[in-house]
Design a protein around this motif. Structure first.
Motif, mmCIF file in Angstrom:
data_model
loop_
_atom_site.group_PDB
_atom_site.id
_atom_site.type_symbol
_atom_site.label_atom_id
_atom_site.label_comp_id
_atom_site.label_asym_id
_atom_site.label_seq_id
_atom_site.Cartn_x
_atom_site.Cartn_y
_atom_site.Cartn_z
ATOM 1 N N THR B 156 0.824 -1.216 0.000
ATOM 2 C CA THR B 156 0.000 0.000 0.000
ATOM 3 C C THR B 156 0.857 1.264 0.000
ATOM 4 N N LEU B 157 0.180 2.365 -0.242
ATOM 5 C CA LEU B 157 0.849 3.671 -0.255
ATOM 6 C C LEU B 157 1.463 4.005 1.099
ATOM 7 N N ILE B 158 0.771 3.582 2.182
ATOM 8 C CA ILE B 158 1.214 3.985 3.514
ATOM 9 C C ILE B 158 1.981 2.879 4.238
ATOM 10 N N ILE B 172 0.810 8.943 -7.507
ATOM 11 C CA ILE B 172 0.149 7.633 -7.594
ATOM 12 C C ILE B 172 -0.725 7.467 -6.349
ATOM 13 N N THR B 173 -1.963 7.026 -6.540
ATOM 14 C CA THR B 173 -2.913 6.997 -5.421
ATOM 15 C C THR B 173 -2.818 5.697 -4.610
ATOM 16 N N PHE B 174 -3.505 5.730 -3.472
ATOM 17 C CA PHE B 174 -3.590 4.565 -2.580
ATOM 18 C C PHE B 174 -4.142 3.361 -3.346
ATOM 19 N N ASN B 175 -5.245 3.619 -4.081
ATOM 20 C CA ASN B 175 -5.879 2.530 -4.846
ATOM 21 C C ASN B 175 -4.950 1.948 -5.895
ATOM 22 N N GLN B 176 -4.212 2.816 -6.569
ATOM 23 C CA GLN B 176 -3.292 2.341 -7.612
ATOM 24 C C GLN B 176 -2.217 1.431 -7.009
ATOM 25 N N PHE B 177 -1.721 1.831 -5.830
ATOM 26 C CA PHE B 177 -0.727 0.975 -5.151
ATOM 27 C C PHE B 177 -1.333 -0.390 -4.850
ATOM 28 N N LEU B 178 -2.523 -0.344 -4.248
ATOM 29 C CA LEU B 178 -3.161 -1.587 -3.809
ATOM 30 C C LEU B 178 -3.490 -2.498 -4.991
ATOM 31 N N THR B 179 -4.032 -1.919 -6.056
ATOM 32 C CA THR B 179 -4.452 -2.763 -7.187
ATOM 33 C C THR B 179 -3.261 -3.260 -8.004
#
Lengths: 312, 440
Positions: B156-158, B172-179
């Motif tokens: 994840t981002l964090i 790059i967003t949180f969702n992009q990291f996760l997906t």
């Protein structure tokens, strides 16, 4: 660390928090669950594991006398029925052992309740009682006295912070007025104290009792001032063994301070001669310590004479 | 003369950067002091002015770190994580395999949302207690947990500072990291478990055939429960904290709709926690890792100066020379090089250096779907698993084991860390190659 040593350490930790009687209950509850959970291929294997387990429990450091007494009795009963048990299937033998465990738990509870009843009768209005350790019989006696509307105050002789916090928490829960005095400063309040209550881990055949570390120091001060000292305990704590065989646990630890280090020897319990206390209060009643032999005989007749009997 | 001056303008920042790197790697001085001393020398020698230095600091990264530190402090005070770890301990029923699986997975999940050091501080003590209670060697379990913490953090981002830095620098967003990283991380976790279960089979035998061991674990559970009962938990406080944490994560996920940066979300979440739980501001501020924040600020300035004097551009050109224009080679070089370097050096300065290098590099060669950033993220985050000094969480876990008289040597860690690092790199390589090949 071997499993045996881990068990002994856990028993010591629990005894610190619960006292010997409650620990005995806990051990039986856990043992019953373990009998259910253990996977064995035969009755022979199950019984071998049970014997091995009892052998470990009855040699703990220090010895937990109520456990010792009741488990030795359990061992006797199982051995007596061993031949019959070998003819049964595993689930039957498991049920049999669990039933024996339940019998012992009921009896332990019965003795505890009687000891608590007798202990509570020793508390009078206006008493200032000093306590030091966690003891189920002692807390039960104080609780019963509160229910009887007795007005009394409790001083807690401070020991390890965690244990002291636990005692305060329990006393506060009972609504008892409490003040804490460091172990090394009790001299300053001892004259206000009317009675001192202790629990016991064991009461030995040679007239000693084992209690929390620090007990002996408090008793020494109290005896000089002729303050009444009470041992509150069920008769299951009596043992036919002498004080020297109670396996008091000693541990040497290296303590580091800045640029130096030194060893500290820590002991799990104190042993004190019963001639230093005033009364021994058990499920058999309140006895002056001078009458210990009479009490011991009575208990021996009740338990050790019959210790191979299922009813114990 | 002008040339000499220009050369000194380049040489000095490079020398300072190398010196700071050496000081951090060999832990000669505190890492914050090392970077701030470097910054001070740059300021004294007029290599860069204070106003200019401020522009080098990535406020998004600092804000996100600060906000998350506040949230984690408040969550830690609730005792919620202790309760969860106890519940998991009960679920294991004393089975070594279940301890390895459940505690490892929980560590990976926690690490995806909390920082790895916090996760290790929560999970390792109960693991040590449980394994010792079973008469097992806790080292396998501790090392596996810390490896999974580094792996989980990469999703994840964090989860890990390199991702926070990449996210802040690139948007790059949180969702992009996760997906994009969720799938390879799940595969890496699965393959790592399979590997551990095969090579350490003898240490994971069930204990349900041994009455003594079952009893020992039963007593241990009672002890942990009794310790837990002696702590007072405020359920309202816990509930409020969970709600805020969930809201923060939801807002991270909705970034593309709300256009609120993760840093703003984290700081707002932290402030809301103060208001709702009525926690004393000073108490939490004391717990914030100012040291880490100052380290990041100093590092951004050092890298900013390197960028200003053209070193980053030079490195980017070198990277183009080495990897050519073949996208497969570019991605694999970034992944493996950053992975191996992160195993021995701190991955935060490495990421700080690599971000501008890759940004400059990307001006010359275009790779779709942020693949180059996923390579950097996987390399820097997973590289920490190679050696005991590869990540802060590794050092903390080894220290905790030592406190319980179990020494984890460099070799002990390497024996498990290196194969799992190789598994991670192979899985990541295959994943990235497939994505380039398929153009997804």
């Amino acid at each position: 660390m071997k499993t045996k040593e881990i068990i002994y350490k856990l028993l010591r930790d629990h005894e610190d928090q619960l006292g010997a009687n409650e620990l005995t209950n806990l051990v039986y509850t856990s043992f019953k669950k373990c009998i259910d959970d253990v996977y064995v291929k035969s009755v022979k294997e199950l019984l071998a594991q049970v014997y091995d387990f009892i052998n470990i429990i009855t040699k703990s450091e220090p010895k937990i006398t109520p456990l010792n007494n009741t488990f030795r009795n359990l061992l006797y009963i199982i051995k007596k029925d061993e031949k019959k048990l070998f003819e049964q299937d595993i689930s039957f033998v498991k049920a049999y052992i669990k039933n024996e465990i339940d019998n012992r738990k009921k009896n332990i509870h019965r003795y505890q309740e009687r000891a608590i009843e007798n202990g509570s009768k020793c508390i009078e209005d206006g008493d200032v009682i000093m306590v030091h350790s966690v003891s189920y019989t002692m807390f039960g006696s104080l609780e019963k006295a509160v229910h009887r509307k007795k007005m009394f105050k409790v001083y807690v002789a401070q020991q390890e912070p965690k244990k002291t916090d636990l005692i305060i928490k329990k006393l506060r829960h009972l609504g008892i007025t409490t003040e804490v005095v460091p172990e090394y400063a009790i001299n300053h309040v001892i004259d206000k104290v009317t009675k001192i209550f202790f629990g016991a881990l064991s009461i030995t055949s040679d007239g000693h009792f084992l209690a929390n570390i620090g007990t002996k120091a408090i008793i020494s001060i109290a005896k000089l001032r002729n303050i009444e000292i009470y041992i509150l305990s069920s008769c299951l704590k009596f043992t036919t063994e002498p004080m020297t065989k109670q396996n008091i646990h000693a541990k040497k630890e290296l303590h580091h301070v800045q640029d130096m280090s030194y060893p500290i020897i820590k002991f799990s319990h104190d042993f004190i001669g019963l001639d230093n206390v005033t009364y021994i209060v058990t499920d058999e009643g309140k006895f002056h310590s001078d009458n210990f032999k009479q009490l011991y005989g009575k208990v021996k007749e009740k338990f050790f004479f019959m210790r191979n009997n299922n009813s114990n | 003369m002008v040339e000499v001056l220009a050369l000194s303008n380049i040489v000095l920042p490079v020398l300072i950067f190398i010196a700071v790197y050496i000081l951090i790697t060999f832990e000669i001085v505190d890492k914050s002091i090392a970077v701030l001393t470097g910054v001070a020398i740059l300021a004294i020698t007029h290599t860069s002015g204070l106003k200019e230095m401020v522009t080098f600091v990535d406020i998004d990264t600092i804000g996100l770190l600060f906000g998350m530190m506040i949230i984690i402090c408040v969550i830690q005070r609730t005792g919620l994580l202790r309760i969860i770890s106890y519940k998991i301990a009960k679920l294991t029923k004393g089975s070594p395999l279940k301890i390895l699986l459940l505690f490892g997975l929980t560590t990976a999940v926690f690490s995806a949302f909390l920082d790895n050091v916090t996760t290790i501080l929560i999970m390792v003590p109960i693991t040590i207690e449980l394994t010792l209670g079973l008469g097992l060697d806790p080292r396998l379990f501790i090392i596996t947990e810390v490896l999974l913490s580094n792996i989980g953090g990469a999703s994840t981002l964090i989860g890990d500072p390199p991702n926070i830095m990449i996210g802040s620098a690139t948007g790059i967003t949180f969702n992009q990291f996760l997906t994009n990283l969720g799938l390879p991380i799940l595969l890496i976790i699965a393959f790592s478990y399979i590997y551990v279960m095969i090579v350490r089979k003898s240490q994971l035998k069930p204990v349900d055939k041994d009455l003594k061991k079952i009893f020992s674990i039963e007593l241990l559970f009672h002890k942990i429960r009794s310790d837990l009962h002696q702590t007072t938990f405020d359920t309202k406080y816990i509930t409020k904290s969970i709600i805020i944490l969930i809201l923060v994560i939801v807002f991270f996920m909705l970034e593309q709709i709300t256009h609120i940066r993760p840093a703003v979300v984290a700081i707002t979440g932290g402030l809301l926690l103060f208001f709702i739980t009525k926690t004393k501001f000073e108490e939490i501020l004391e717990k914030v890792e100012w040291n880490t924040l100052l380290f990041f600020i100093g590092l951004f300035i050092l890298v900013g100066v390197l960028e200003k004097v053209g070193i980053i551009e030079l490195l980017a050109h070198k990277l183009v020379e080495v990897s050519g224009s073949n996208p497969y080679i570019i991605i694999l070089v970034i992944l493996w090089a950053t992975g191996i370097i992160s195993g021995f050096l701190d991955n935060i300065p490495l990421t700080a250096t690599m971000i501008p290098v890759i940004m400059t590099f990307s001006n010359n060669i275009t790779l779709p779907n942020n693949i180059i950033w996923w390579a950097l993220s996987l390399g820097t985050c997973l590289g920490g698993n190679v050696t005991v000094v590869g990540a802060s969480a590794n050092v903390i876990a080894v220290g905790m084991a030592k406190k319980h008289h179990h020494h984890i040597s460099f070799i002990d860690f390497l024996r498990l860390g290196l194969p799992i690092f190789l598994i991670s790199m192979i899985v990541s390589s295959i994943y990235l190659i497939i994505r380039i090949w398929a153009g997804i």
